[in-house]
Design an enzyme around this catalytic site. Structure first.
Site, PDB file in Angstrom:
ATOM      1  N   ASP A 183       0.849  -1.194   0.000  1.00  0.00           N
ATOM      2  CA  ASP A 183       0.000   0.000   0.000  1.00  0.00           C
ATOM      3  C   ASP A 183       0.885   1.245   0.000  1.00  0.00           C
ATOM      4  O   ASP A 183       1.920   1.302   0.661  1.00  0.00           O
ATOM      5  CB  ASP A 183      -0.909  -0.006   1.229  1.00  0.00           C
ATOM      6  CG  ASP A 183      -2.061   0.972   1.098  1.00  0.00           C
ATOM      7  OD1 ASP A 183      -3.211   0.516   0.954  1.00  0.00           O
ATOM      8  OD2 ASP A 183      -1.816   2.202   1.133  1.00  0.00           O
ATOM      9  N   ILE A 184       0.468   2.246  -0.765  1.00  0.00           N
ATOM     10  CA  ILE A 184       1.273   3.467  -0.912  1.00  0.00           C
ATOM     11  C   ILE A 184       1.264   4.299   0.372  1.00  0.00           C
ATOM     12  O   ILE A 184       2.184   5.102   0.593  1.00  0.00           O
ATOM     13  CB  ILE A 184       0.749   4.302  -2.109  1.00  0.00           C
ATOM     14  CG1 ILE A 184       1.816   5.231  -2.632  1.00  0.00           C
ATOM     15  CG2 ILE A 184      -0.524   5.042  -1.768  1.00  0.00           C
ATOM     16  CD1 ILE A 184       1.490   5.845  -3.989  1.00  0.00           C
TER      17      ILE A 184
ATOM     18  N   ASN B 221     -12.956  -3.453   1.981  1.00  0.00           N
ATOM     19  CA  ASN B 221     -14.018  -2.455   2.011  1.00  0.00           C
ATOM     20  C   ASN B 221     -14.829  -2.545   0.729  1.00  0.00           C
ATOM     21  O   ASN B 221     -14.264  -2.752  -0.345  1.00  0.00           O
ATOM     22  CB  ASN B 221     -13.408  -1.062   2.152  1.00  0.00           C
ATOM     23  CG  ASN B 221     -12.600  -0.908   3.428  1.00  0.00           C
ATOM     24  OD1 ASN B 221     -13.044  -1.321   4.493  1.00  0.00           O
ATOM     25  ND2 ASN B 221     -11.407  -0.333   3.324  1.00  0.00           N
TER      26      ASN B 221
ATOM     27  N   GLU C 230     -12.531   3.202  -1.437  1.00  0.00           N
ATOM     28  CA  GLU C 230     -12.019   4.334  -2.225  1.00  0.00           C
ATOM     29  C   GLU C 230     -11.711   3.936  -3.659  1.00  0.00           C
ATOM     30  O   GLU C 230     -11.950   4.699  -4.585  1.00  0.00           O
ATOM     31  CB  GLU C 230     -10.753   4.898  -1.572  1.00  0.00           C
ATOM     32  CG  GLU C 230     -11.028   5.604  -0.248  1.00  0.00           C
ATOM     33  CD  GLU C 230      -9.749   5.996   0.467  1.00  0.00           C
ATOM     34  OE1 GLU C 230      -8.671   5.967  -0.160  1.00  0.00           O
ATOM     35  OE2 GLU C 230      -9.844   6.317   1.664  1.00  0.00           O
ATOM     36  N   VAL C 231     -11.135   2.763  -3.842  1.00  0.00           N
ATOM     37  CA  VAL C 231     -10.742   2.328  -5.188  1.00  0.00           C
ATOM     38  C   VAL C 231     -11.683   1.206  -5.630  1.00  0.00           C
ATOM     39  O   VAL C 231     -11.745   0.149  -4.989  1.00  0.00           O
ATOM     40  CB  VAL C 231      -9.285   1.831  -5.206  1.00  0.00           C
ATOM     41  CG1 VAL C 231      -8.898   1.382  -6.616  1.00  0.00           C
ATOM     42  CG2 VAL C 231      -8.333   2.913  -4.701  1.00  0.00           C
TER      43      VAL C 231
ATOM     44  N   HIS D 209      -9.975  -5.255  -3.672  1.00  0.00           N
ATOM     45  CA  HIS D 209      -8.676  -5.446  -3.026  1.00  0.00           C
ATOM     46  C   HIS D 209      -8.919  -5.872  -1.597  1.00  0.00           C
ATOM     47  O   HIS D 209      -9.875  -5.436  -0.966  1.00  0.00           O
ATOM     48  CB  HIS D 209      -7.821  -4.175  -3.057  1.00  0.00           C
ATOM     49  CG  HIS D 209      -8.529  -2.939  -2.599  1.00  0.00           C
ATOM     50  ND1 HIS D 209      -9.463  -2.295  -3.378  1.00  0.00           N
ATOM     51  CD2 HIS D 209      -8.467  -2.250  -1.435  1.00  0.00           C
ATOM     52  CE1 HIS D 209      -9.926  -1.236  -2.728  1.00  0.00           C
ATOM     53  NE2 HIS D 209      -9.353  -1.188  -1.537  1.00  0.00           N
TER      54      HIS D 209
ATOM     55  N   HIS E 236      -6.900  -5.827   2.062  1.00  0.00           N
ATOM     56  CA  HIS E 236      -5.745  -5.292   2.796  1.00  0.00           C
ATOM     57  C   HIS E 236      -5.266  -6.394   3.737  1.00  0.00           C
ATOM     58  O   HIS E 236      -6.073  -6.968   4.480  1.00  0.00           O
ATOM     59  CB  HIS E 236      -6.149  -4.098   3.662  1.00  0.00           C
ATOM     60  CG  HIS E 236      -6.739  -2.929   2.943  1.00  0.00           C
ATOM     61  ND1 HIS E 236      -6.064  -1.739   2.778  1.00  0.00           N
ATOM     62  CD2 HIS E 236      -7.956  -2.749   2.368  1.00  0.00           C
ATOM     63  CE1 HIS E 236      -6.840  -0.871   2.139  1.00  0.00           C
ATOM     64  NE2 HIS E 236      -7.994  -1.452   1.882  1.00  0.00           N
TER      65      HIS E 236
HETATM   66  P1  AMP Z   1      -9.922   1.329   0.168  1.00  0.00           P
HETATM   67  O1  AMP Z   1     -10.307   2.485   1.037  1.00  0.00           O
HETATM   68  O2  AMP Z   1     -10.185  -0.002   0.807  1.00  0.00           O
HETATM   69  O3  AMP Z   1     -10.490   1.444  -1.220  1.00  0.00           O
HETATM   70  O4  AMP Z   1      -8.340   1.383   0.078  1.00  0.00           O
HETATM   71  C1  AMP Z   1      -7.621   1.890  -1.002  1.00  0.00           C
HETATM   72  C2  AMP Z   1      -6.153   1.777  -0.643  1.00  0.00           C
HETATM   73  O5  AMP Z   1      -5.407   1.953  -1.821  1.00  0.00           O
HETATM   74  C3  AMP Z   1      -5.655   2.811   0.369  1.00  0.00           C
HETATM   75  O6  AMP Z   1      -5.102   2.127   1.498  1.00  0.00           O
HETATM   76  C4  AMP Z   1      -4.590   3.585  -0.417  1.00  0.00           C
HETATM   77  O7  AMP Z   1      -3.498   3.977   0.390  1.00  0.00           O
HETATM   78  C5  AMP Z   1      -4.198   2.575  -1.487  1.00  0.00           C
HETATM   79  N1  AMP Z   1      -3.641   3.132  -2.711  1.00  0.00           N
HETATM   80  C6  AMP Z   1      -4.146   4.135  -3.464  1.00  0.00           C
HETATM   81  N2  AMP Z   1      -3.374   4.337  -4.543  1.00  0.00           N
HETATM   82  C7  AMP Z   1      -2.358   3.454  -4.474  1.00  0.00           C
HETATM   83  C8  AMP Z   1      -1.228   3.160  -5.298  1.00  0.00           C
HETATM   84  N3  AMP Z   1      -0.972   3.848  -6.415  1.00  0.00           N
HETATM   85  N4  AMP Z   1      -0.392   2.165  -4.911  1.00  0.00           N
HETATM   86  C9  AMP Z   1      -0.630   1.463  -3.784  1.00  0.00           C
HETATM   87  N5  AMP Z   1      -1.683   1.695  -2.972  1.00  0.00           N
HETATM   88  C10 AMP Z   1      -2.529   2.668  -3.312  1.00  0.00           C
END
Ligand code: AMP
Length: 124
Positions: free
Chosen positions: A35-36, A95, A103-104, A108, A110
């Site tokens: 994770d970034i 999530n 968010e994405v 995924h 974690h």
């Molecule tokens: P979520 O809230 O479960 O959708 O988590 C999205 C996760 O993606 C967050 O923990 C971010 O820090 C992570 N994230 C966003 N962009 C990147 C990226 N380019 N590389 C790695 N992790 C990312």
């Protein structure tokens, strides 16, 4: 069609090689990367390569080969990072949607570990 996949999401761009990532493990159907913005000493994201929005989408519609590959990759990452078998433990979070505060919009999970993570949910 309850699931609509947006192929402009950041993880789709990572899978197409348009954005770099810090890969932990790559298999035929799955990618695991750091994770970034890590929230624990171990914070790895595991994603399927297929266009699945969230966990229920994947669980309902992915092939058995994708599901087995994804699940085994989670296990291997737990081994590789030391949180898994014989380790001090970890938390697996996925999530989904608005209430899950996803968010994405590409599935995924974690994998978080390396410290005590406290209780699962805060009140409120
Ligand atoms: P979520 O809230 O479960 O959708 O988590 C999205 C996760 O993606 C967050 O923990 C971010 O820090 C992570 N994230 C966003 N962009 C990147 C990226 N380019 N590389 C790695 N992790 C990312």
């Amino acid at each position: 069609m309850p699931y609509s996949y947006d192929d402009q999401n950041i993880f789709a761009k990572i899978l197409r090689g348009e954005i770099p990532n810090n890969t932990v493990l790559e298999t035929e159907h799955t990618l695991a990367f750091n994770d970034i913005a890590p929230q624990a000493p171990v914070h790895v994201l595991v994603i399927p390569k297929g266009p699945y929005v969230c966990y229920d989408h994947f669980a309902l519609e992915a092939s058995e080969a994708e599901i087995v590959d994804f699940t085994r990759t989670v296990g291997k990452v737990c081994e590789m990072t030391g949180v898994g078998p014989g380790g001090e433990g970890f938390r697996l979070i996925s999530n989904a949607g608005e209430n899950g505060v996803q968010e994405v919009p590409h599935l995924h999970v974690h994998i978080l570990g390396g410290r005590n993570l406290g209780r699962m949910l805060q009140k409120g």
